[in-house]
Scaffold this active site. Structure first.
Site, PDB file in Angstrom:
ATOM      1  N   SER A  30      49.626  86.423  85.272  1.00 44.31           N
ATOM      2  CA  SER A  30      48.359  86.673  84.463  1.00 44.31           C
ATOM      3  C   SER A  30      48.837  86.395  82.333  1.00 44.31           C
ATOM      4  O   SER A  30      50.040  86.956  81.845  1.00 44.31           O
ATOM      5  CB  SER A  30      48.581  88.213  83.818  1.00 44.31           C
TER       6      SER A  30
ATOM      7  N   HIS B  15      45.871  82.868  85.601  1.00 45.87           N
ATOM      8  CA  HIS B  15      45.215  84.231  85.374  1.00 45.87           C
ATOM      9  C   HIS B  15      44.846  84.579  83.795  1.00 45.87           C
ATOM     10  O   HIS B  15      45.560  84.216  82.682  1.00 45.87           O
ATOM     11  CB  HIS B  15      44.822  85.581  86.161  1.00 45.87           C
TER      12      HIS B  15
ATOM     13  N   ASP C   9      43.456  85.889  81.039  1.00 44.66           N
ATOM     14  CA  ASP C   9      42.123  87.596  81.037  1.00 44.66           C
ATOM     15  C   ASP C   9      40.858  86.879  78.725  1.00 44.66           C
ATOM     16  O   ASP C   9      41.731  86.988  78.056  1.00 44.66           O
ATOM     17  CB  ASP C   9      43.399  88.969  80.517  1.00 44.66           C
TER      18      ASP C   9
ATOM     19  N   MET D 275      39.243  89.148  76.882  1.00 41.32           N
ATOM     20  CA  MET D 275      38.426  90.257  76.226  1.00 41.32           C
ATOM     21  C   MET D 275      37.990  89.924  74.690  1.00 41.32           C
ATOM     22  O   MET D 275      38.073  89.560  73.578  1.00 41.32           O
ATOM     23  CB  MET D 275      39.796  91.074  75.722  1.00 41.32           C
TER      24      MET D 275
ATOM     25  N   HIS E 106      39.242  85.537  83.512  1.00 41.11           N
ATOM     26  CA  HIS E 106      38.604  87.132  83.648  1.00 41.11           C
ATOM     27  C   HIS E 106      38.024  87.645  82.603  1.00 41.11           C
ATOM     28  O   HIS E 106      38.545  87.893  81.593  1.00 41.11           O
ATOM     29  CB  HIS E 106      40.361  88.112  83.620  1.00 41.11           C
TER      30      HIS E 106
ATOM     31  N   MET F 203      36.315  90.041  80.586  1.00 41.90           N
ATOM     32  CA  MET F 203      36.305  91.100  80.000  1.00 41.90           C
ATOM     33  C   MET F 203      35.921  91.457  78.735  1.00 41.90           C
ATOM     34  O   MET F 203      35.310  91.281  77.964  1.00 41.90           O
ATOM     35  CB  MET F 203      37.515  92.113  79.688  1.00 41.90           C
TER      36      MET F 203
ATOM     37  N   MET G 110      39.828  95.836  89.447  1.00 43.15           N
ATOM     38  CA  MET G 110      40.992  96.475  88.974  1.00 43.15           C
ATOM     39  C   MET G 110      41.618  97.460  89.388  1.00 43.15           C
ATOM     40  O   MET G 110      41.173  97.979  89.958  1.00 43.15           O
ATOM     41  CB  MET G 110      40.305  96.569  87.440  1.00 43.15           C
TER      42      MET G 110
ATOM     43  N   ASP H 165      44.469  93.229  90.646  1.00 44.25           N
ATOM     44  CA  ASP H 165      44.833  93.192  89.330  1.00 44.25           C
ATOM     45  C   ASP H 165      45.035  94.179  88.028  1.00 44.25           C
ATOM     46  O   ASP H 165      44.050  95.181  87.958  1.00 44.25           O
ATOM     47  CB  ASP H 165      43.744  92.237  88.395  1.00 44.25           C
TER      48      ASP H 165
HETATM   49  C1  DX5 Z   1      44.196  94.079  82.013  1.00 46.28           C
HETATM   50  C2  DX5 Z   1      43.957  92.532  82.812  1.00 46.28           C
HETATM   51  C3  DX5 Z   1      45.479  91.850  83.580  1.00 46.28           C
HETATM   52  C4  DX5 Z   1      46.506  92.216  82.773  1.00 46.28           C
HETATM   53  C5  DX5 Z   1      47.766  92.651  83.684  1.00 46.28           C
HETATM   54  O1  DX5 Z   1      43.269  93.737  81.749  1.00 46.28           O
HETATM   55  O2  DX5 Z   1      42.912  92.315  83.189  1.00 46.28           O
HETATM   56  O3  DX5 Z   1      44.949  90.938  83.575  1.00 46.28           O
HETATM   57  O4  DX5 Z   1      47.231  91.339  82.477  1.00 46.28           O
HETATM   58  O5  DX5 Z   1      48.801  93.557  82.937  1.00 46.28           O
HETATM   59  P1  DX5 Z   1      49.929  94.237  84.255  1.00 46.28           P
HETATM   60  O6  DX5 Z   1      50.477  93.222  85.366  1.00 46.28           O
HETATM   61  O7  DX5 Z   1      51.375  93.897  83.151  1.00 46.28           O
HETATM   62  O8  DX5 Z   1      49.769  95.134  84.586  1.00 46.28           O
HETATM   63 ZN    ZN Z   2      42.780  90.423  84.559  1.00 47.67          ZN
END
Ligand code: DX5
Ligand code: ZN
Length: 230
Positions: free
Chosen positions: A16, A41, A43, A45, A76, A78, A147, A185
């Site tokens: 990630s 990956h 992310d 947000m 991903h 969010m 998740m 994840d």
């Molecule tokens: C959290 C993200 C994850 C995050 C996971 O909301 O969706 O992808 O990067 O991080 P770790 O592996 O540190 O929990």
């Molecule tokens: Zn993620």
């Protein structure tokens, strides 16, 4: 590729980029692939669906240019109203796009939109959301992104109740002869990777446990692999 002997199932590793150094993102992304990461990956947000803000389409497009056409980029989302941005993320170079079931009231339509844009389709589900909310679409998606923390931040603790939820989904997928893959994840690290592998996942997203402070990503992969082999 990571491999879990105990369950005779090969497991994909998805580093990630949330835990990479944003100032050296391209180099970190290339290093993650070189160290054995299968998919990157990414992310996204928006400060609304989750309480944090990260990066969007332009940064993904730069990563695509820097990494070339073969890197597999997994976005991903969010974000609220993810359908507004699906096409833009596909154009920026995402190979796989996951939207949250909680953010998509017309989920079937959003799935069709992702497909029409030529990307693989994932649907993400928060820890408190029942699996039943996905059953109607399981046969039309590639991946369930389960998740295993509440989304928004890296470095959180794995929620222990997730293990039973993974097992239930694995059993449902197998019983119905589906090929939908399970990606987990959040909180996947040395102490949890073997548990989720045994529960039946196909893909592990690893952020903080992968991008180590010393930058030795080969060692991250080896340490995670060792837990699967133990
Ligand atoms: C959290 C993200 C994850 C995050 C996971 O909301 O969706 O992808 O990067 O991080 P770790 O592996 O540190 O929990
Ligand atoms: Zn993620």
């Amino acid at each position: 590729m990571l491999y879990a002997r105990a369950v005779n199932r090969s497991i994909r590793l998805s580093p990630s980029l949330l835990s990479a150094n944003a100032a050296t993102l391209g180099a970190d992304a290339a290093a993650a692939l070189a160290a054995g990461g299968d998919r990157l990956h990414y992310d996204v947000m928006d400060g609304r669906f989750v309480p944090n803000i990260t990066f969007g389409m332009p940064v993904l497009a730069h990563l695509r240019s820097a990494l070339g056409p073969t890197a597999y980029l997994d976005a991903h989302l969010m974000i609220v109203e993810p359908e507004r941005y699906v096409e833009a993320f596909a154009k920026a170079g995402a190979n796989h796009i996951s939207v949250h079931v909680e953010a998509s009231p017309h989920l079937h339509r959003t799935i069709q939109l992702i497909r029409a844009c030529g990307a693989h389709v994932g649907v993400a589900i928060n820890p408190a959301t029942p699996l039943q909310s996905l059953y109607e679409v399981l046969d039309s998606i590639d991946t369930v992104l389960m998740m295993t923390v509440n989304p928004g931040f890296g470095g959180q603790q794995y929620i222990p109740q997730s293990t039973a939820k993974i097992r239930t989904l694995r059993a449902y997928i197998d019983a119905n002869g589906l090929s939908t893959q399970i990606q987990v994840d959040g909180g996947i690290a040395l102490d949890t990777i073997a548990t989720v592998a045994a529960a039946g996942v196909d893909d592990v997203v690893v952020g903080s446990a992968f991008f180590r402070a010393d930058g030795d990503l080969q060692r991250s992969t080896a340490a995670l692999q060792a837990r699967l082999d133990a």
